[in-house]
Write an enzyme that holds these catalytic residues in place. Structure first.
Site, PDB file in Angstrom:
ATOM      1  N   ASP A  75     -11.847 -20.355 -22.644  1.00 45.77           N
ATOM      2  CA  ASP A  75     -11.469 -21.383 -21.672  1.00 45.77           C
ATOM      3  C   ASP A  75     -11.047 -22.694 -22.326  1.00 45.77           C
ATOM      4  OD1 ASP A  75     -14.063 -21.815 -22.565  1.00 45.77           O
ATOM      5  OD2 ASP A  75     -14.993 -21.417 -20.631  1.00 45.77           O
ATOM      6  N   ASN A 144     -25.748 -22.047 -13.809  1.00 48.31           N
ATOM      7  CA  ASN A 144     -25.473 -21.415 -12.516  1.00 48.31           C
ATOM      8  C   ASN A 144     -24.977 -19.967 -12.674  1.00 48.31           C
ATOM      9  OD1 ASN A 144     -22.930 -21.762 -13.533  1.00 48.31           O
ATOM     10  ND2 ASN A 144     -22.189 -23.120 -11.923  1.00 48.31           N
ATOM     11  N   HIS A 146     -22.483 -18.998 -14.692  1.00 48.29           N
ATOM     12  CA  HIS A 146     -21.059 -18.822 -15.030  1.00 48.29           C
ATOM     13  C   HIS A 146     -20.890 -18.227 -16.424  1.00 48.29           C
ATOM     14  CE1 HIS A 146     -20.575 -23.220 -16.710  1.00 48.29           C
ATOM     15  NE2 HIS A 146     -20.783 -22.394 -17.703  1.00 48.29           N
ATOM     16  N   GLU A 151     -17.055 -19.696 -12.153  1.00 45.66           N
ATOM     17  CA  GLU A 151     -18.175 -20.264 -11.405  1.00 45.66           C
ATOM     18  C   GLU A 151     -18.599 -19.312 -10.289  1.00 45.66           C
ATOM     19  OE1 GLU A 151     -19.459 -22.680 -12.827  1.00 45.66           O
ATOM     20  OE2 GLU A 151     -18.286 -24.528 -12.868  1.00 45.66           O
TER      21      GLU A 151
HETATM   22  C1  F6R Z   1     -17.689 -22.205 -23.093  1.00 41.82           C
HETATM   23  C2  F6R Z   1     -18.039 -21.347 -21.973  1.00 41.82           C
HETATM   24  C3  F6R Z   1     -19.236 -21.630 -21.123  1.00 41.82           C
HETATM   25  C4  F6R Z   1     -20.504 -21.861 -21.941  1.00 41.82           C
HETATM   26  C5  F6R Z   1     -21.682 -22.153 -21.029  1.00 41.82           C
HETATM   27  C6  F6R Z   1     -22.943 -22.468 -21.817  1.00 41.82           C
HETATM   28  O1  F6R Z   1     -16.521 -21.749 -23.729  1.00 41.82           O
HETATM   29  O2  F6R Z   1     -17.341 -20.417 -21.735  1.00 41.82           O
HETATM   30  O3  F6R Z   1     -19.416 -20.563 -20.238  1.00 41.82           O
HETATM   31  O4  F6R Z   1     -20.767 -20.726 -22.708  1.00 41.82           O
HETATM   32  O5  F6R Z   1     -21.392 -23.246 -20.206  1.00 41.82           O
HETATM   33  O6  F6R Z   1     -22.756 -23.649 -22.535  1.00 41.82           O
HETATM   34  P1  F6R Z   1     -23.834 -24.157 -23.586  1.00 41.82           P
HETATM   35  O7  F6R Z   1     -23.829 -23.204 -24.715  1.00 41.82           O
HETATM   36  O8  F6R Z   1     -23.348 -25.518 -24.005  1.00 41.82           O
HETATM   37  O9  F6R Z   1     -25.136 -24.198 -22.865  1.00 41.82           O
END
Ligand code: F6R
Length: 244
Positions: A75, A144, A146, A151
């Site tokens: 992303d 959440n 994701h 989401e």
């Molecule tokens: C980032 C991504 C997100 C993160 C998720 C956890 O490229 O795809 O899904 O993996 O938000 O983020 P952290 O590791 O910062 O808790």
């Protein structure tokens, strides 16, 4: 029920963040050694930084060669130029790409600064297809549920798309910006279908994600907890640790 689910996935439960990062690095190392020109799906965020440190060390000491590896990231924020310090391109350059011998042209992220987002999503899906799909996809998980920036929603998504970030994601990611108001409202993300087509998936989560990991792996499969779809993936490695 717990045991049935665990039979379908490889669960690595570690104590510390370092141990988690080392276990994940072993899985990547095996993949890269077995298929030196393979396609790695990568993620940003706090969770994989220790893994990227270890991959950089392995590359540095000659144990791993990235010269033929191709990468596609999950992303990117909409509206940020690649050299913006909070862009995911910037993150990847900083924590991995500049530290290993991967040719820059082999690294790919959705372009959040594209003029035409629909065309950019199409380009990214076609690129992944042209590369032959993803061999090993790394995932973190949001509070959440994701994965990527998919989401909670009424349905599981397909290919790459532009999504509106939820308030909880904006708040969670605000720590990396001067202020929550600076977090972009939209992002481009690989879709759930593309993620599920990866030949192998590795989900990384630290102790702070315990509750959502439980819901995702042992609760009902629902698009309201996007990561719950991983329960039906045939080649899932879950690497978690107790430490936050
Ligand atoms: C980032 C991504 C997100 C993160 C998720 C956890 O490229 O795809 O899904 O993996 O938000 O983020 P952290 O590791 O910062 O808790």
């Amino acid at each position: 029920m717990l045991y049935e689910k665990e039979k379908q996935m490889h669960l690595h439960k570690l104590q510390t963040y370092d141990e988690m990062s080392a276990a994940a690095a072993q899985i990547f190392s095996k993949q890269i050694t077995e298929k030196p020109d393979g396609v790695l799906g990568l993620a940003t965020g706090t969770t994989p930084i220790g893994l990227y440190d270890r991959l950089a060390e392995m590359n540095d000491s000659g144990k791993l060669d990235f010269s033929k590896i191709r990468t596609v990231n999950l992303d990117e924020y909409c509206g940020l130029q690649p050299d913006h310090e909070q862009s995911y391109r910037f993150f990847m350059e900083k924590y991995l790409f500049s530290r290993v011998n991967i040719p820059k042209g082999n690294t790919n992220l959705p372009n959040g600064a594209a003029q035409d987002y629909d065309a950019e999503c199409k380009r990214y899906d076609e690129l992944i297809e042209r590369l032959g799909g993803v061999d090993l996809q790394l995932l973190g998980i949001g509070n959440n549920g994701h994965i990527g920036f998919n989401e909670p929603a009424d349905f599981f998504s397909g290919g790459t798309q532009r999504v509106k970030l939820t308030e909880s994601t904006i708040q969670a990611n605000a720590r990396l910006f001067a202020d929550a108001s600076e977090v972009p409202d939209y992002a481009l993300t690989m879709g759930i279908k593309t993620i599920m087509l990866a030949r192998k998936i590795i989900l990384l989560a630290n102790g702070g994600k315990r509750e959502i990991v439980e819901r995702a792996l042992y609760g009902p499969i629902t698009s309201q907890v996007p990561a719950s779809i991983l329960q039906v993936h045939q080649n899932l490695e879950v690497v978690i640790c107790e430490e936050n």
